[in-house]
Design a protein around this motif. Structure first.
Motif, PDB file in Angstrom:
ATOM      1  N   THR A 247     124.147  -7.852 -20.320  1.00 44.19           N
ATOM      2  CA  THR A 247     124.691  -9.215 -20.202  1.00 44.19           C
ATOM      3  C   THR A 247     123.953 -10.935 -20.735  1.00 44.19           C
ATOM      4  OG1 THR A 247     122.947  -9.855 -17.745  1.00 44.19           O
ATOM      5  CG2 THR A 247     124.834  -8.104 -17.078  1.00 44.19           C
ATOM      6  N   VAL A 248     122.492 -10.378 -21.310  1.00 39.57           N
ATOM      7  CA  VAL A 248     122.240 -11.385 -22.297  1.00 39.57           C
ATOM      8  C   VAL A 248     122.880 -12.120 -23.464  1.00 39.57           C
ATOM      9  CG1 VAL A 248     120.286 -12.045 -23.119  1.00 39.57           C
ATOM     10  CG2 VAL A 248     120.166 -10.549 -20.877  1.00 39.57           C
ATOM     11  N   ARG A 249     123.008 -13.135 -23.904  1.00 41.38           N
ATOM     12  CA  ARG A 249     123.473 -13.687 -24.836  1.00 41.38           C
ATOM     13  C   ARG A 249     122.679 -13.834 -25.969  1.00 41.38           C
ATOM     14  NH1 ARG A 249     123.789 -20.058 -22.051  1.00 41.38           N
ATOM     15  NH2 ARG A 249     126.183 -19.131 -20.419  1.00 41.38           N
ATOM     16  N   GLN A 250     123.286 -13.354 -26.581  1.00 47.19           N
ATOM     17  CA  GLN A 250     122.914 -13.414 -28.565  1.00 47.19           C
ATOM     18  C   GLN A 250     121.895 -14.368 -28.208  1.00 47.19           C
ATOM     19  OE1 GLN A 250     122.055 -11.031 -29.931  1.00 47.19           O
ATOM     20  NE2 GLN A 250     124.046 -10.107 -30.469  1.00 47.19           N
ATOM     21  N   PRO A 251     120.852 -14.286 -28.821  1.00 49.78           N
ATOM     22  CA  PRO A 251     120.067 -13.376 -29.751  1.00 49.78           C
ATOM     23  C   PRO A 251     119.467 -12.200 -28.146  1.00 49.78           C
ATOM     24  CG  PRO A 251     118.630 -14.546 -30.370  1.00 49.78           C
ATOM     25  CD  PRO A 251     118.963 -15.223 -29.624  1.00 49.78           C
ATOM     26  N   VAL A 252     119.638 -11.159 -28.623  1.00 40.65           N
ATOM     27  CA  VAL A 252     119.902 -10.432 -27.613  1.00 40.65           C
ATOM     28  C   VAL A 252     118.488 -10.056 -27.065  1.00 40.65           C
ATOM     29  CG1 VAL A 252     119.943  -7.866 -26.095  1.00 40.65           C
ATOM     30  CG2 VAL A 252     122.136  -9.116 -27.215  1.00 40.65           C
ATOM     31  N   VAL A 253     117.641  -9.223 -27.781  1.00 42.60           N
ATOM     32  CA  VAL A 253     116.557  -9.590 -27.698  1.00 42.60           C
ATOM     33  C   VAL A 253     115.745 -10.407 -27.445  1.00 42.60           C
ATOM     34  CG1 VAL A 253     114.249  -7.178 -28.412  1.00 42.60           C
ATOM     35  CG2 VAL A 253     116.820  -6.979 -29.414  1.00 42.60           C
ATOM     36  N   LYS A 254     115.350 -11.224 -28.036  1.00 41.76           N
ATOM     37  CA  LYS A 254     114.609 -12.030 -28.111  1.00 41.76           C
ATOM     38  C   LYS A 254     114.834 -12.489 -26.226  1.00 41.76           C
ATOM     39  CE  LYS A 254     113.395 -16.711 -29.838  1.00 41.76           C
ATOM     40  NZ  LYS A 254     113.844 -17.825 -30.946  1.00 41.76           N
ATOM     41  N   ASN A 255     116.125 -13.060 -26.000  1.00 43.14           N
ATOM     42  CA  ASN A 255     115.968 -13.867 -24.833  1.00 43.14           C
ATOM     43  C   ASN A 255     115.809 -12.001 -23.673  1.00 43.14           C
ATOM     44  OD1 ASN A 255     117.243 -16.492 -26.096  1.00 43.14           O
ATOM     45  ND2 ASN A 255     119.850 -15.575 -26.082  1.00 43.14           N
ATOM     46  N   MET A 256     115.903 -11.295 -24.163  1.00 44.77           N
ATOM     47  CA  MET A 256     115.921 -10.507 -22.688  1.00 44.77           C
ATOM     48  C   MET A 256     114.297  -9.951 -22.659  1.00 44.77           C
ATOM     49  SD  MET A 256     116.853  -8.567 -20.846  1.00 44.77           S
ATOM     50  CE  MET A 256     115.954  -7.905 -19.372  1.00 44.77           C
TER      51      MET A 256
END
Length: 442
Positions: A247-256
Motif C-alpha cells: 500500500t506504500v507509495r514510491q519509493p516503496v523500500v525507503k518509505n517502508m
C-alpha cells in the motif's frame, strides 16, 4: 490503482542510471496509495492492539524481570532486523511482490508459494481468533462490572464480538480504506493503555509487597518459559509485511523503512510501558488480561474495556486483509465496493470467514495458548526462518562468507526455537483442555 490498471503494469523505480522497470501483479485492492506515515500507524495499531493487555501476564510472569525485560528488548531488535530483510526484497527480480507468498514463490518455486500461503493463513487466522477472544473477554468484563449474574457467559460475548467484526469487515472494502479508522484505533489504544497504566500504578503503590518469583515446577517452568519466547516474537510481527508494504507509495523500500523505524521506536513505547508497569503492580499474580487485575471506578474500567473491544475490531480487519484480498481478487470483485453484487459477496465471504473464526474462538477461548501456538507454528517460520533464508537466497552473490554464516545461524536457531515453542504451546493447550471444557466461561 485498480486491479485492471495494475495487471502486468510496469513502473519505473530508482533515479539516474539506476532506473528499472518493476512489474506489478494483479490485485483487487489498492496499492501504492498510502503515505509512509499511514502505513506506520497500521503497523503501530498492530503492535499496540488490545493484545498488549496480556503481555504482563503472558510474557513477564513466565520470564520474570530479567528474562522479560531483556527478552522484549532483544525481540524488538531481532524483529526490526527480520522485517528489514523482508522489506528490502519487496522490489526484487524485476517484480513487486505485494504478497508474502508471491515473494516466496518467486525465490523458491510453486511449492514454497503454497506452503507460505498455508503458514500465513494459519498465522493470520489464529491472530484473528485471538482478537475475537479479546473483544469477547472485554465485552464480558463490561457486563460483569454492572451485572454479575452469570446469565451470559464468555461464548455469548465472543459471538457478539464476532458479529461486530463481521459488520465492520463488510463496510471497509480494503486496507487502504481504513483511513480515519487508524486515528480512531490510536485513540482507543491510548484510552485502554493509559487507564491500565494509571490504575496499575495506583494499585502498585497501595500494595508494596509483591511476589515476582516464576511459579511452578522445574518442568513446568521450562515449558512456560519456552512458550513465553513465542509470545515475544508474536508481540512484534505481523506475518503480512509485503501486503502492508504493497500500500506504500514510491519509493516503496525507503518509505517502508521509515514506517518500520517508527514502529520499532515510538510505536513500541506504549506497549513497553503497559507491560512493565502491569507486572510491577501485580507480580506473578498478573492476569493474562490486565484489566481484570486493576481496581478503580467502574466507569473508567468500562471505558477501557469498550475501547479494547472496538480497537480489536479494527485490528482484526488489518490482519484479515490478506485473506480478503485473496477472495476479492480470486472472484474478480472490482468497481464500486458498495455495489449490490460486491456488497453481497463481502457479506457471504467475509461473514463466513469470521463466523468460522468466531466458532473456533468460542470453542477454545485460551488467549495465552493462542499467542504461544501462533508464535511457534507460524510467526517464527514466516518472520525469522523464511526472512533470513530468502534474503540469503536472493542476495547470495552479494554476501561475504561471514554474512552467509550469520543468516544460516539464524535459520537453524529459529528453527529449533519454533519446534520447542510448538511443543510447549501444545502442552499448554492440552493442560488447559483438561482443566476447562469446550465453550468454557473463563
Amino acid at each position: 490503482m485498480t486491479a485492471t490498471e495494475a495487471k502486468n503494469r510496469k513502473i519505473n523505480v530508482g533515479d539516474g542510471n539506476d532506473v528499472v522497470d518493476i512489474e506489478i501483479p494483479d490485485t483487487a485492492h489498492q496499492i501504492s496509495s498510502d503515505s509512509w506515515f499511514q502505513v506506520a500507524f497500521v503497523l503501530t495499531t498492530g503492535i499496540n492492539s488490545a493484545y498488549v493487555l496480556g503481555y504482563s501476564g503472558t510474557i513477564m510472569v513466565p520470564l520474570g524481570w530479567i528474562g522479560g525485560v531483556v527478552g522484549l528488548i532483544l525481540a524488538t531488535a531481532i524483529s526490526l532486523y527480520a522485517n528489514t530483510l523482508i522489506a528490502k526484497l519487496h522490489e526484487f527480480g524485476g517484480r513487486r511482490h505485494i504478497r508474502y507468498r508471491d515473494l516466496a514463490g518467486f525465490i523458491y518455486g510453486r511449492k514454497a508459494y503454497h506452503l507460505t500461503w498455508g503458514l500465513q493463513y494459519v498465522n493470520l487466522f489464529m491472530i484473528n481468533c485471538g482478537f475475537i477472544i479479546l473483544a469477547g473477554s472485554a465485552l464480558k468484563a463490561v457486563y460483569v462490572l454492572f451485572r454479575d449474574d452469570h446469565t451470559m457467559k464468555l461464548p455469548h460475548f465472543i459471538a457478539i464480538a464476532g458479529l461486530i467484526c463481521a459488520i465492520f469487515a463488510i463496510g471497509i472494502p480494503h486496507l487502504s480504506a481504513l483511513g480515519v479508522w487508524l486515528a480512531v484505533s490510536t485513540f482507543l489504544s491510548l484510552i485502554y493503555i493509559v487507564v491500565a497504566i494509571v490504575l496499575s500504578v495506583r494499585d502498585g503503590v497501595k500494595t508494596p509487597s509483591r511476589d515476582y518469583e516464576i511459579q511452578g515446577s522445574s518442568l513446568s517452568k521450562l515449558f512456560t518459559i519456552t512458550g513465553a519466547a513465542a509470545n515475544l516474537v508474536f508481540a512484534f510481527n505481523t506475518g503480512m509485511l509485503p501486503e502492508i508494504q504493497a500500500t506504500v507509495r514510491q519509493p516503496v523500500v525507503k518509505n517502508m523503512m521509515k514506517a518500520l523505524y517508527f514502529q520499532f521506536t515510538a510505536g513500541v513505547l506504549p506497549m513497553y510501558a503497559v507491560t512493565f508497569i502491569g507486572y510491577w503492580a501485580y507480580g506473578s499474580s498478573t492476569s493474562t488480561y490486565l484489566l481484570n487485575s486493576v481496581n478503580g471506578p467502574l466507569w473508567v474500567k468500562a471505558l477501557a474495556n469498550i475501547s479494547a473491544i472496538l480497537q480489536s475490531v479494527i485490528s482484526l480487519h488489518i490482519f484479515a486483509s490478506p485473506t480478503y484480498e485473496y477472495m476479492d481478487t480470486k472472484f474478480g470483485i472490482k468497481g464500486n465496493p458498495f455495489a449490490i453484487k460486491n456488497l453481497l459477496f463481502r457479506i457471504m465471504a467475509r461473514g463466513g470467514y469470521i463466523a468460522v473464526s468466531t466458532l473456533i474462538s468460542a470453542l477454545l477461548p485460551f488467549l495465552g495458548d493462542f499467542m504461544s501456538l501462533t508464535g511457534a507454528v507460524s510467526t517464527f517460520p514466516l518472520t525469522f526462518i523464511l526472512a533470513n533464508h530468502m534474503y540469503y537466497k536472493a542476495k547470495n552473490n552479494k554476501l561475504n562468507p561471514m554474512q552467509k554464516l550469520w543468516h544460516w545461524l539464524n535459520v537453524v536457531f529459529f528453527s529449533l526455537m519454533s519446534v520447542a515453542a510448538a511443543i510447549a504451546a501444545v502442552r499448554l493447550i492440552a493442560v488447559d483442555s483438561k482443566n476447562f471444557h469446550v465453550f468454557a466461561d473463563l
